[in-house]
Design a protein around this motif. Structure first.
Motif, mmCIF file in Angstrom:
data_model
loop_
_atom_site.group_PDB
_atom_site.id
_atom_site.type_symbol
_atom_site.label_atom_id
_atom_site.label_comp_id
_atom_site.label_asym_id
_atom_site.label_seq_id
_atom_site.Cartn_x
_atom_site.Cartn_y
_atom_site.Cartn_z
ATOM 1 N N THR A 125 0.837 -1.200 0.000
ATOM 2 C CA THR A 125 0.000 0.000 0.000
ATOM 3 C C THR A 125 0.874 1.253 0.000
ATOM 4 N N THR A 147 -3.922 3.485 -1.269
ATOM 5 C CA THR A 147 -3.589 3.569 0.151
ATOM 6 C C THR A 147 -4.300 2.551 1.037
ATOM 7 N N ILE A 188 -6.266 -1.564 1.753
ATOM 8 C CA ILE A 188 -6.249 -3.016 1.572
ATOM 9 C C ILE A 188 -7.641 -3.430 1.124
ATOM 10 N N GLY A 199 -3.216 -5.776 -1.244
ATOM 11 C CA GLY A 199 -2.769 -4.422 -0.917
ATOM 12 C C GLY A 199 -2.550 -3.625 -2.170
#
Length: 72
Positions: A47, A57, A59, A72
């Motif tokens: 991420t 940014t 998951i 991610g």
């Protein structure tokens, strides 16, 4: 915002920029918090912390039949 000589600019996103979440009424499976933490720990490296690209940014947690896919 200003405080003395300090100035802070906070970027915000509009509520309408996010998709509406569907109401889900179903009985779910139980999973330990420790297992969820371990899964997140394995993908968090993928991420981004660059808030100018918010799509990178987080998951993605996808429940598929009897599986949980974490990306991610």
């Amino acid at each position: 915002m200003r405080n003395g000589t300090d100035r802070v600019v906070i970027s915000l996103m509009k509520e309408n920029d996010f998709p509406k979440l569907a109401d889900i009424e179903a009985e779910g499976e139980k999973m330990s918090v420790q297992l969820l933490q371990e899964m997140a720990d394995k993908v968090i490296f993928a991420t981004s912390s660059d808030v100018s690209r918010p799509q990178l940014t987080g998951i993605d947690w996808r429940f598929q039949a009897d599986k949980l896919k974490v990306v991610g």
